[in-house]
Design a protein around this motif. Structure first.
Motif, mmCIF file in Angstrom:
data_model
loop_
_atom_site.group_PDB
_atom_site.id
_atom_site.type_symbol
_atom_site.label_atom_id
_atom_site.label_comp_id
_atom_site.label_asym_id
_atom_site.label_seq_id
_atom_site.Cartn_x
_atom_site.Cartn_y
_atom_site.Cartn_z
ATOM 1 N N VAL A 30 35.036 -90.759 6.270
ATOM 2 C CA VAL A 30 34.841 -90.980 7.701
ATOM 3 C C VAL A 30 33.410 -91.422 8.005
ATOM 4 N N ASN A 31 32.446 -90.904 7.255
ATOM 5 C CA ASN A 31 31.045 -91.263 7.490
ATOM 6 C C ASN A 31 30.554 -92.382 6.569
ATOM 7 N N ASN A 32 31.497 -93.001 5.856
ATOM 8 C CA ASN A 32 31.239 -94.259 5.148
ATOM 9 C C ASN A 32 30.189 -94.146 4.041
ATOM 10 N N TYR A 33 30.236 -93.060 3.265
ATOM 11 C CA TYR A 33 29.386 -93.018 2.078
ATOM 12 C C TYR A 33 30.202 -92.781 0.799
ATOM 13 N N LEU A 34 31.494 -93.064 0.885
ATOM 14 C CA LEU A 34 32.343 -93.001 -0.300
ATOM 15 C C LEU A 34 31.930 -94.097 -1.283
ATOM 16 N N VAL A 35 31.835 -93.746 -2.562
ATOM 17 C CA VAL A 35 31.392 -94.682 -3.594
ATOM 18 C C VAL A 35 32.552 -94.954 -4.549
ATOM 19 N N GLY A 36 32.810 -96.226 -4.832
ATOM 20 C CA GLY A 36 33.861 -96.585 -5.764
ATOM 21 C C GLY A 36 33.388 -96.525 -7.204
ATOM 22 N N LEU A 37 34.304 -96.761 -8.142
ATOM 23 C CA LEU A 37 33.965 -96.699 -9.570
ATOM 24 C C LEU A 37 32.925 -97.748 -9.955
ATOM 25 N N ASP A 38 32.944 -98.888 -9.270
ATOM 26 C CA ASP A 38 32.008 -99.963 -9.601
ATOM 27 C C ASP A 38 30.563 -99.569 -9.334
ATOM 28 N N ASP A 39 30.367 -98.586 -8.423
ATOM 29 C CA ASP A 39 29.008 -98.125 -8.072
ATOM 30 C C ASP A 39 28.846 -96.625 -8.284
ATOM 31 N N ILE A 40 29.692 -96.018 -9.113
ATOM 32 C CA ILE A 40 29.717 -94.560 -9.234
ATOM 33 C C ILE A 40 28.411 -93.981 -9.754
ATOM 34 N N ASP A 41 27.599 -94.793 -10.457
ATOM 35 C CA ASP A 41 26.321 -94.295 -10.971
ATOM 36 C C ASP A 41 25.347 -93.939 -9.851
ATOM 37 N N LYS A 42 25.592 -94.448 -8.647
ATOM 38 C CA LYS A 42 24.721 -94.118 -7.516
ATOM 39 C C LYS A 42 24.768 -92.631 -7.171
ATOM 40 N N ILE A 43 25.866 -91.986 -7.505
ATOM 41 C CA ILE A 43 25.987 -90.546 -7.212
ATOM 42 C C ILE A 43 26.115 -89.750 -8.512
ATOM 43 N N TYR A 44 25.575 -90.256 -9.579
ATOM 44 C CA TYR A 44 25.712 -89.644 -10.912
ATOM 45 C C TYR A 44 25.254 -88.181 -10.898
ATOM 46 N N GLY A 45 26.101 -87.318 -11.427
ATOM 47 C CA GLY A 45 25.744 -85.910 -11.589
ATOM 48 C C GLY A 45 25.835 -85.068 -10.335
ATOM 49 N N SER A 46 26.210 -85.668 -9.198
ATOM 50 C CA SER A 46 26.273 -84.917 -7.946
ATOM 51 C C SER A 46 27.632 -84.234 -7.784
ATOM 52 N N TYR A 47 27.685 -83.297 -6.861
ATOM 53 C CA TYR A 47 28.945 -82.619 -6.560
ATOM 54 C C TYR A 47 29.972 -83.615 -6.026
#
Length: 373
Positions: A30-47
């Motif tokens: 809803v708040n538009n910060y969902l990350v797809g597999l193509d950019d998943i490293d942007k949230i690497y190691g996070s919950y």
């Protein structure tokens, strides 16, 4: 294998998809910060990456079949690139999969906004850093204050936020996790409660057991600490209206979680429940006649709403009209006419509800869930 797959698989095969997982994913969509597999490293190691990994594998299981998860592992020898393995197994590149999956997530969550609001859309954020839980309101003269448990300093502490001050930055009132006196606040299972005269009661682990602390907000110091010989884990204390007693949940050495009342003046401990249920989250009504709490059949039962309508006689009345709907953290409104609680009847939305209490003390569970707000 990449971390999103390893940890997502661990989540998928070890725990059920719960309200907290749903909350994290819904907020990201809803708040538009969902990350797809193509950019998943942007949230690497996070919950968030753990929850996204779990949700992605759930989607693959539902859309393509659980055998595709096993095939991703069976095909691991085919390439040094997991994206290549992914495309060979599902017939989709990361980018193609992202378009399909993210669209499915939007289809799932956006309709919620047609009947309910995001908290961020209709309320003011007081604190935006760190983890903040279990707030308690107190009015000191004309000044309004919020006390809560947070971890902004790297340690779990009790903070105060002055609502009527130009500087609303939270200040530390009690530092935790630095001494054995305040060894741990049990951040997810314990609430604070503040009496009308400014006495805050809370629980910490101290040594091998939990203890009750009473902190005077006017004197700004601990005025009492209580430990109970046969009680190991304490939870969610609540003041009586005359400030002479405190009701709380506690686990004894047998592992049962029941309700107790501590008489401060007479140093007398009274056990309210002793049964096969898991009793938690008590809250005393403003007039002192009722105690609302949650009760779940051990082990793993659905928490339901229960009310002591006669504290002295230990008479319990249940809110049968709720049926199997789970309940958590019930509290009385300041006028004592309503009970507010959180619930997740659909298994997805963890929202706030309210029910009316009539003058006779019986719980009126009417129009559920039309009282949602």
């Amino acid at each position: 294998p990449p971390l999103w797959f390893v940890e997502g698989l661990a989540e998928l095969w070890s725990i059920e998809w719960d309200a907290q997982s749903e909350m994290v994913m819904r907020d990201a969509v809803v708040n538009n910060y969902l990350v797809g597999l193509d950019d998943i490293d942007k949230i690497y190691g996070s919950y968030l990456m753990y929850k996204e990994g779990q949700q992605i594998l759930r989607y693959i299981t539902e859309r393509y079949g659980e055998h595709k998860i096993l095939q991703l592992m069976d095909n691991f020898w085919r390439s040094t690139s997991f994206e290549d393995i992914f495309q060979f197994t599902l017939g989709l590149s990361y980018k193609e999969f992202d378009e399909e999956w993210i669209y499915a997530m939007k289809k799932k969550y956006y309709p919620i906004l047609s009947s309910a609001d995001q908290p961020s859309g209709v309320s003011e954020a007081l604190v935006t850093s760190g983890l903040n839980v279990k707030p308690a309101f107190y009015k000191r003269g004309d000044n309004r204050e919020i006390y809560f448990i947070g971890n902004h300093t790297g340690y779990t502490c009790i903070f105060r936020c002055k609502l009527d001050s130009e500087e609303k930055k939270p200040e530390v009132i009690i530092e935790g996790e630095r001494t054995d006196e305040f060894e741990s606040f049990h951040i997810f299972q314990n609430k604070l409660d503040i009496s009308t005269n400014g006495k805050m009661v809370f629980v910490t682990k101290s040594g091998e057991k939990d203890v009750l602390h009473i902190y005077d907000l006017n004197q700004e110091k601990i005025v009492n600490t209580f430990q109970f010989r046969d009680l190991v884990v304490l939870g969610s204390p609540s003041w009586s209206s005359d400030e002479k007693q405190i009701v709380f949940s506690a686990m004894d050495k047998s592992g049962g979680n029941d309700l107790y009342i501590w008489d401060i003046e007479n140093h007398k401990l009274d056990r309210l429940t002793n049964d096969i249920y898991d009793d938690r989250d008590p809250d005393w009504s403003p007039d002192g006649n009722l105690i609302v709490f949650t009760q779940a059949l051990r082990p793993g039962g659905v928490p339901r709403l229960a009310v002591f309508s006669n504290v002295e006689g230990k008479t319990v009345e249940y809110g049968f009209n709720l049926g199997p709907i789970p309940v958590r953290d019930p509290v009385f409104s300041p006028d004592g006419l309503w009970i507010l609680f959180t619930s997740w009847p659909s298994g997805r939305n963890h929202d706030i509800y309210m029910i009316a209490v009539n003058g006779a003390g019986r719980t009126q569970l009417t129009d559920f869930p039309s009282k949602e707000f």
